[in-house]
Design a protein around this motif. Structure first.
Motif, PDB file in Angstrom:
ATOM      1  N   SER A  21      -0.827   5.800  -2.464  1.00 19.33           N
ATOM      2  CA  SER A  21       0.021   6.325  -1.381  1.00 19.33           C
ATOM      3  C   SER A  21       0.977   5.252  -0.866  1.00 19.33           C
ATOM      4  N   GLN A  22       0.617   4.004  -1.068  1.00 18.48           N
ATOM      5  CA  GLN A  22       1.505   2.913  -0.651  1.00 18.48           C
ATOM      6  C   GLN A  22       2.764   2.875  -1.525  1.00 18.48           C
ATOM      7  N   CYS A  23       2.577   2.966  -2.830  1.00 21.48           N
ATOM      8  CA  CYS A  23       3.700   2.943  -3.778  1.00 21.48           C
ATOM      9  C   CYS A  23       4.305   4.335  -3.961  1.00 21.48           C
ATOM     10  N   ASP A  24       3.579   5.361  -3.522  1.00 19.00           N
ATOM     11  CA  ASP A  24       3.999   6.738  -3.720  1.00 19.00           C
ATOM     12  C   ASP A  24       4.191   7.031  -5.211  1.00 19.00           C
ATOM     13  N   THR A  25       3.242   6.543  -6.003  1.00 21.78           N
ATOM     14  CA  THR A  25       3.339   6.758  -7.440  1.00 21.78           C
ATOM     15  C   THR A  25       1.941   6.824  -8.061  1.00 21.78           C
ATOM     16  N   ALA A  26       1.891   7.365  -9.266  1.00 24.90           N
ATOM     17  CA  ALA A  26       0.631   7.437  -9.997  1.00 24.90           C
ATOM     18  C   ALA A  26       0.442   6.169 -10.823  1.00 24.90           C
ATOM     19  N   VAL A  27      -0.776   5.663 -10.835  1.00 28.01           N
ATOM     20  CA  VAL A  27      -1.090   4.502 -11.664  1.00 28.01           C
ATOM     21  C   VAL A  27      -2.235   4.875 -12.589  1.00 28.01           C
ATOM     22  N   ASN A  28      -2.190   4.367 -13.796  1.00 29.95           N
ATOM     23  CA  ASN A  28      -3.192   4.751 -14.780  1.00 29.95           C
ATOM     24  C   ASN A  28      -4.560   4.220 -14.391  1.00 29.95           C
ATOM     25  N   PHE A  29      -5.567   5.044 -14.634  1.00 26.45           N
ATOM     26  CA  PHE A  29      -6.956   4.713 -14.326  1.00 26.45           C
ATOM     27  C   PHE A  29      -7.361   3.381 -14.953  1.00 26.45           C
ATOM     28  N   PHE A  56      -9.695   1.608  -5.276  1.00 32.35           N
ATOM     29  CA  PHE A  56      -9.169   0.735  -6.327  1.00 32.35           C
ATOM     30  C   PHE A  56      -8.096  -0.179  -5.761  1.00 32.35           C
ATOM     31  N   ARG A  57      -7.802  -1.230  -6.507  1.00 33.38           N
ATOM     32  CA  ARG A  57      -6.700  -2.106  -6.139  1.00 33.38           C
ATOM     33  C   ARG A  57      -5.513  -1.776  -7.033  1.00 33.38           C
ATOM     34  N   CYS A  58      -4.432  -1.395  -6.401  1.00 35.95           N
ATOM     35  CA  CYS A  58      -3.246  -0.990  -7.138  1.00 35.95           C
ATOM     36  C   CYS A  58      -2.579  -2.215  -7.767  1.00 35.95           C
ATOM     37  N   PRO A  59      -2.226  -2.158  -9.053  1.00 41.61           N
ATOM     38  CA  PRO A  59      -1.593  -3.306  -9.713  1.00 41.61           C
ATOM     39  C   PRO A  59      -0.150  -3.524  -9.268  1.00 41.61           C
ATOM     40  N   LEU A  60       0.420  -2.568  -8.567  1.00 44.36           N
ATOM     41  CA  LEU A  60       1.818  -2.679  -8.151  1.00 44.36           C
ATOM     42  C   LEU A  60       1.948  -3.319  -6.777  1.00 44.36           C
ATOM     43  N   CYS A  61       1.199  -2.793  -5.803  1.00 41.90           N
ATOM     44  CA  CYS A  61       1.297  -3.322  -4.435  1.00 41.90           C
ATOM     45  C   CYS A  61       0.128  -4.256  -4.117  1.00 41.90           C
ATOM     46  N   LEU A  62      -0.850  -4.309  -4.994  1.00 40.27           N
ATOM     47  CA  LEU A  62      -2.037  -5.155  -4.835  1.00 40.27           C
ATOM     48  C   LEU A  62      -2.852  -4.774  -3.608  1.00 40.27           C
ATOM     49  N   GLY A  63      -2.604  -3.579  -3.104  1.00 33.60           N
ATOM     50  CA  GLY A  63      -3.349  -3.102  -1.945  1.00 33.60           C
ATOM     51  C   GLY A  63      -4.562  -2.297  -2.363  1.00 33.60           C
ATOM     52  N   GLU A  64      -5.511  -2.183  -1.427  1.00 33.39           N
ATOM     53  CA  GLU A  64      -6.690  -1.362  -1.668  1.00 33.39           C
ATOM     54  C   GLU A  64      -6.347   0.071  -1.314  1.00 33.39           C
ATOM     55  N   GLN A  65      -6.544   0.965  -2.259  1.00 36.54           N
ATOM     56  CA  GLN A  65      -6.160   2.360  -2.095  1.00 36.54           C
ATOM     57  C   GLN A  65      -7.320   3.263  -2.434  1.00 36.54           C
ATOM     58  N   GLN A  66      -7.216   4.525  -2.004  1.00 34.33           N
ATOM     59  CA  GLN A  66      -8.208   5.529  -2.370  1.00 34.33           C
ATOM     60  C   GLN A  66      -7.494   6.730  -2.963  1.00 34.33           C
ATOM     61  N   SER A  67      -8.091   7.297  -3.993  1.00 31.00           N
ATOM     62  CA  SER A  67      -7.471   8.455  -4.628  1.00 31.00           C
ATOM     63  C   SER A  67      -8.523   9.276  -5.355  1.00 31.00           C
ATOM     64  N   VAL A  68      -8.273  10.567  -5.429  1.00 26.17           N
ATOM     65  CA  VAL A  68      -9.040  11.390  -6.345  1.00 26.17           C
ATOM     66  C   VAL A  68      -8.429  11.239  -7.739  1.00 26.17           C
ATOM     67  N   LEU A  69      -9.103  11.750  -8.743  1.00 26.68           N
ATOM     68  CA  LEU A  69      -8.631  11.635 -10.120  1.00 26.68           C
ATOM     69  C   LEU A  69      -7.635  12.744 -10.450  1.00 26.68           C
ATOM     70  N   HIS A  70      -6.660  12.397 -11.247  1.00 34.83           N
ATOM     71  CA  HIS A  70      -5.725  13.381 -11.771  1.00 34.83           C
ATOM     72  C   HIS A  70      -5.710  13.243 -13.290  1.00 34.83           C
ATOM     73  N   VAL A  71      -5.716  14.377 -13.976  1.00 34.11           N
ATOM     74  CA  VAL A  71      -5.679  14.353 -15.435  1.00 34.11           C
ATOM     75  C   VAL A  71      -4.347  14.895 -15.893  1.00 34.11           C
ATOM     76  N   ASN A  72      -3.730  14.156 -16.802  1.00 31.34           N
ATOM     77  CA  ASN A  72      -2.434  14.557 -17.319  1.00 31.34           C
ATOM     78  C   ASN A  72      -2.344  14.170 -18.785  1.00 31.34           C
ATOM     79  N   ASP A  73      -2.226  15.168 -19.651  1.00 32.49           N
ATOM     80  CA  ASP A  73      -2.033  14.879 -21.078  1.00 32.49           C
ATOM     81  C   ASP A  73      -0.624  14.403 -21.275  1.00 32.49           C
TER      82      ASP A  73
END
Ligand SMILES: [Zn+2]
Length: 73
Positions: A21-29, A56-73
């Protein structure tokens, strides 16, 4: 995706995403540092691993974030 093996395969295939939510983007699991896993107390079905909240720690903002899982082929 009815068993943990399929879940792990889907993760390994790079199809599972978390939302920062900090980056407003999806990051790979596979790209994040996993810190914790919070069980969904309202889910009693057979696939609980899809319903956990991941801390998890986001590799982009290095912040601690929480998220549910999303699956996308
Ligand atoms: Zn981020």
């Amino acid at each position: 995706m009815g068993n943990p093996g399929e879940f792990l395969q889907t993760c390994a295939a790079g199809k599972v995403w978390l939302f920062c939510s900090q980056c407003d983007t999806a990051v790979n699991f596979n790209a994040v540092e996993h810190l914790d896993c919070i069980e969904n107390p309202h889910y009693w079905g057979p696939e609980p691993w899809w319903h956990d909240t991941r801390v998890f720690r986001c590799p982009l903002c290095l912040g601690e974030q929480q998220s549910v899982l999303h699956v996308n082929d």
